[in-house]
Design a protein around this motif. Structure first.
Motif, PDB file in Angstrom:
ATOM      1  N   ARG A   4       0.860  -1.179   0.000  1.00 12.50           N
ATOM      2  CA  ARG A   4       0.000   0.000   0.000  1.00 12.50           C
ATOM      3  C   ARG A   4       0.896   1.229   0.000  1.00 12.50           C
ATOM      4  O   ARG A   4       2.013   1.190   0.521  1.00 12.50           O
ATOM      5  CB  ARG A   4      -0.911   0.024   1.232  1.00 12.50           C
ATOM      6  N   GLY A   5       0.392   2.324  -0.561  1.00 13.83           N
ATOM      7  CA  GLY A   5       1.227   3.515  -0.607  1.00 13.83           C
ATOM      8  C   GLY A   5       0.435   4.776  -0.851  1.00 13.83           C
ATOM      9  O   GLY A   5      -0.791   4.751  -1.015  1.00 13.83           O
ATOM     10  N   SER A   6       1.152   5.865  -0.870  1.00 17.65           N
ATOM     11  CA  SER A   6       0.558   7.185  -1.082  1.00 17.65           C
ATOM     12  C   SER A   6       1.569   8.047  -1.821  1.00 17.65           C
ATOM     13  O   SER A   6       2.775   7.961  -1.568  1.00 17.65           O
ATOM     14  CB  SER A   6       0.191   7.826   0.264  1.00 17.65           C
ATOM     15  N   ILE A   7       1.067   8.877  -2.737  1.00 19.67           N
ATOM     16  CA  ILE A   7       1.909   9.721  -3.587  1.00 19.67           C
ATOM     17  C   ILE A   7       1.482  11.175  -3.467  1.00 19.67           C
ATOM     18  O   ILE A   7       0.285  11.480  -3.414  1.00 19.67           O
ATOM     19  CB  ILE A   7       1.805   9.287  -5.065  1.00 19.67           C
ATOM     20  N   SER A   8       2.462  12.067  -3.448  1.00 24.33           N
ATOM     21  CA  SER A   8       2.170  13.500  -3.491  1.00 24.33           C
ATOM     22  C   SER A   8       3.280  14.198  -4.264  1.00 24.33           C
ATOM     23  O   SER A   8       4.423  13.725  -4.309  1.00 24.33           O
ATOM     24  CB  SER A   8       2.088  14.079  -2.067  1.00 24.33           C
ATOM     25  N   HIS A   9       2.944  15.333  -4.866  1.00 32.44           N
ATOM     26  CA  HIS A   9       3.966  16.105  -5.576  1.00 32.44           C
ATOM     27  C   HIS A   9       3.558  17.570  -5.655  1.00 32.44           C
ATOM     28  O   HIS A   9       2.383  17.917  -5.517  1.00 32.44           O
ATOM     29  CB  HIS A   9       4.229  15.544  -6.979  1.00 32.44           C
ATOM     30  N   SER A  10       4.561  18.410  -5.838  1.00 26.94           N
ATOM     31  CA  SER A  10       4.359  19.840  -6.029  1.00 26.94           C
ATOM     32  C   SER A  10       5.253  20.264  -7.188  1.00 26.94           C
ATOM     33  O   SER A  10       5.777  19.439  -7.923  1.00 26.94           O
ATOM     34  CB  SER A  10       4.726  20.598  -4.743  1.00 26.94           C
ATOM     35  N   ASP A  11       5.430  21.562  -7.357  1.00 26.30           N
ATOM     36  CA  ASP A  11       6.257  22.046  -8.465  1.00 26.30           C
ATOM     37  C   ASP A  11       7.724  21.650  -8.329  1.00 26.30           C
ATOM     38  O   ASP A  11       8.447  21.572  -9.318  1.00 26.30           O
ATOM     39  CB  ASP A  11       6.170  23.570  -8.572  1.00 26.30           C
ATOM     40  N   ARG A  12       8.178  21.394  -7.098  1.00 23.54           N
ATOM     41  CA  ARG A  12       9.594  21.087  -6.864  1.00 23.54           C
ATOM     42  C   ARG A  12       9.824  19.733  -6.227  1.00 23.54           C
ATOM     43  O   ARG A  12      10.915  19.170  -6.343  1.00 23.54           O
ATOM     44  CB  ARG A  12      10.215  22.144  -5.950  1.00 23.54           C
ATOM     45  N   TYR A  13       8.831  19.225  -5.528  1.00 27.27           N
ATOM     46  CA  TYR A  13       9.030  18.025  -4.725  1.00 27.27           C
ATOM     47  C   TYR A  13       8.107  16.894  -5.163  1.00 27.27           C
ATOM     48  O   TYR A  13       6.995  17.123  -5.636  1.00 27.27           O
ATOM     49  CB  TYR A  13       8.753  18.318  -3.250  1.00 27.27           C
ATOM     50  N   ALA A  14       8.585  15.672  -4.965  1.00 24.63           N
ATOM     51  CA  ALA A  14       7.758  14.477  -5.077  1.00 24.63           C
ATOM     52  C   ALA A  14       8.007  13.647  -3.823  1.00 24.63           C
ATOM     53  O   ALA A  14       9.134  13.583  -3.321  1.00 24.63           O
ATOM     54  CB  ALA A  14       8.097  13.681  -6.330  1.00 24.63           C
ATOM     55  N   LEU A  15       6.943  13.017  -3.339  1.00 23.53           N
ATOM     56  CA  LEU A  15       7.019  12.317  -2.062  1.00 23.53           C
ATOM     57  C   LEU A  15       6.139  11.076  -2.129  1.00 23.53           C
ATOM     58  O   LEU A  15       4.992  11.139  -2.556  1.00 23.53           O
ATOM     59  CB  LEU A  15       6.541  13.245  -0.945  1.00 23.53           C
ATOM     60  N   VAL A  16       6.695   9.947  -1.713  1.00 25.28           N
ATOM     61  CA  VAL A  16       5.958   8.681  -1.698  1.00 25.28           C
ATOM     62  C   VAL A  16       6.214   7.981  -0.375  1.00 25.28           C
ATOM     63  O   VAL A  16       7.334   8.016   0.153  1.00 25.28           O
ATOM     64  CB  VAL A  16       6.383   7.777  -2.876  1.00 25.28           C
ATOM     65  N   ALA A  17       5.182   7.349   0.157  1.00 24.68           N
ATOM     66  CA  ALA A  17       5.321   6.496   1.349  1.00 24.68           C
ATOM     67  C   ALA A  17       4.676   5.155   1.052  1.00 24.68           C
ATOM     68  O   ALA A  17       3.616   5.098   0.419  1.00 24.68           O
ATOM     69  CB  ALA A  17       4.668   7.145   2.560  1.00 24.68           C
ATOM     70  N   ILE A  18       5.306   4.071   1.489  1.00 27.58           N
ATOM     71  CA  ILE A  18       4.758   2.736   1.263  1.00 27.58           C
ATOM     72  C   ILE A  18       4.868   1.900   2.538  1.00 27.58           C
ATOM     73  O   ILE A  18       5.698   2.175   3.411  1.00 27.58           O
ATOM     74  CB  ILE A  18       5.455   1.985   0.103  1.00 27.58           C
ATOM     75  N   ALA A  19       4.034   0.879   2.606  1.00 26.34           N
ATOM     76  CA  ALA A  19       4.081  -0.085   3.712  1.00 26.34           C
ATOM     77  C   ALA A  19       3.553  -1.416   3.206  1.00 26.34           C
ATOM     78  O   ALA A  19       2.669  -1.452   2.341  1.00 26.34           O
ATOM     79  CB  ALA A  19       3.245   0.399   4.894  1.00 26.34           C
ATOM     80  N   PRO A  20       4.058  -2.524   3.722  1.00 28.30           N
ATOM     81  CA  PRO A  20       3.484  -3.828   3.372  1.00 28.30           C
ATOM     82  C   PRO A  20       2.031  -3.896   3.843  1.00 28.30           C
ATOM     83  O   PRO A  20       1.696  -3.381   4.925  1.00 28.30           O
ATOM     84  CB  PRO A  20       4.358  -4.831   4.139  1.00 28.30           C
ATOM     85  N   GLU A  21       1.175  -4.538   3.065  1.00 33.47           N
ATOM     86  CA  GLU A  21      -0.216  -4.701   3.481  1.00 33.47           C
ATOM     87  C   GLU A  21      -0.316  -5.399   4.830  1.00 33.47           C
ATOM     88  O   GLU A  21      -1.243  -5.155   5.606  1.00 33.47           O
ATOM     89  CB  GLU A  21      -0.990  -5.497   2.430  1.00 33.47           C
ATOM     90  N   SER A  22       0.652  -6.261   5.116  1.00 30.92           N
ATOM     91  CA  SER A  22       0.619  -7.039   6.357  1.00 30.92           C
ATOM     92  C   SER A  22       0.692  -6.166   7.601  1.00 30.92           C
ATOM     93  O   SER A  22       0.325  -6.610   8.695  1.00 30.92           O
ATOM     94  CB  SER A  22       1.777  -8.045   6.372  1.00 30.92           C
ATOM     95  N   THR A  23       1.155  -4.922   7.478  1.00 29.72           N
ATOM     96  CA  THR A  23       1.229  -4.024   8.634  1.00 29.72           C
ATOM     97  C   THR A  23      -0.139  -3.486   9.016  1.00 29.72           C
ATOM     98  O   THR A  23      -0.318  -2.976  10.128  1.00 29.72           O
ATOM     99  CB  THR A  23       2.164  -2.840   8.355  1.00 29.72           C
ATOM    100  N   GLY A  24      -1.099  -3.542   8.087  1.00 26.02           N
ATOM    101  CA  GLY A  24      -2.410  -2.976   8.348  1.00 26.02           C
ATOM    102  C   GLY A  24      -2.473  -1.464   8.192  1.00 26.02           C
ATOM    103  O   GLY A  24      -3.529  -0.861   8.382  1.00 26.02           O
ATOM    104  N   LEU A  25      -1.350  -0.843   7.848  1.00 23.52           N
ATOM    105  CA  LEU A  25      -1.332   0.604   7.674  1.00 23.52           C
ATOM    106  C   LEU A  25      -2.020   1.001   6.373  1.00 23.52           C
ATOM    107  O   LEU A  25      -1.999   0.270   5.384  1.00 23.52           O
ATOM    108  CB  LEU A  25       0.110   1.119   7.657  1.00 23.52           C
TER     109      LEU A  25
END
Length: 241
Positions: A106-127
């Motif tokens: 599972r993950g999440s993505i965000s970006h702006s004019d200068r930055y890109a940011l991603v966070a991920i976690a295994p599904e097994s964590t429940g996050l």
């Protein structure tokens, strides 16, 4: 101010497009890893998709260079994290503008004019990761505050030591993080009024959002979501797990 959200463990680059990058973990959620890059749109070219071993999606065929650059920068972030985790696939697909994560992630993505940011976690964590980055735009925040912050929320934010425009942007970002976090559960649009900020700890840089309406049988009105924020140069980052 001390960064109470991001714990970098590695820094690198992929010049000239990726000017600086770091990866690490979220301090209060160590199983949630992140990658943050500062990219230079002036050095974008379509050839970078091949360099980074990323497929060029047909949805970008008519997109402007800005959109292509932010898409590639964010996919590069995801690729870095999935490679570090030794995932079976390092490609994040897209369906109806929603990221499609490799099986087991599972993950999440965000970006702006200068930055890109991603966070991920295994599904097994429940996050259920939700992460967002927004660059400072104080005038716009003041002009549009009523669109995403209720009078009670504005009163709470105005009592903080954080400059009011930055507090507004942090709230805006926090609600974006909530939306991204809960999209896999809700699977439909819900607006800024669906949640309100009910608590902010400026020392720990933590916040609580509370649902003001029932979104699903599991996500009932009154459900709390705790998250963290941090200030980064000319931007704010928020995260909900």
């Amino acid at each position: 101010m001390t960064n109470t959200l991001l714990c970098p463990t590695r820094t690198f680059d992929a010049l000239p497009f990726i000017r600086r990058a770091e990866s690490g973990y979220i301090r209060h959620l160590p199983t949630l890893t992140y990658c943050l890059v500062e990219y230079d749109r002036a050095h974008y070219s379509d050839a970078l998709f091949q360099r980074f071993s990323q497929p060029f999606p047909t949805a970008l065929a008519n997109a402007v260079a800005k959109r292509r650059a932010e898409y590639l920068a964010s996919r590069y972030c995801g690729q870095v994290l999935l490679e570090q985790a030794q995932a079976a696939s390092t490609v994040i697909g897209t369906h109806d503008r929603v990221p499609q994560w490799p099986s087991g992630w599972r993950g999440s993505i965000s970006h702006s004019d200068r930055y890109a940011l991603v966070a991920i976690a295994p599904e097994s964590t429940g996050l259920m990761p939700g992460i967002d980055i927004e660059q400072w735009q104080p005038e716009i925040m003041l002009e549009t505050a009523d669109m995403f912050a209720s009078p009670d929320e504005q009163k709470l934010l105005s009592a903080l030591t954080l400059p009011y425009p930055q507090a507004l942007l942090t709230l805006f970002s926090a609600k974006e993080s909530l939306y991204k976090s809960q999209w896999p559960e809700v699977r439909r649009y819900f607006d800024f009024q669906a949640a309100k900020v009910t608590y902010v700890d400026e020392v720990e840089q933590r916040f609580t959002l509370t649902l003001t309406e029932t979104l699903t049988p599991k996500l009932k009105c009154g459900t709390d979501f705790n998250g963290s924020y941090t200030l980064l140069n000319d931007a704010v980052i928020t995260c909900i797990g």
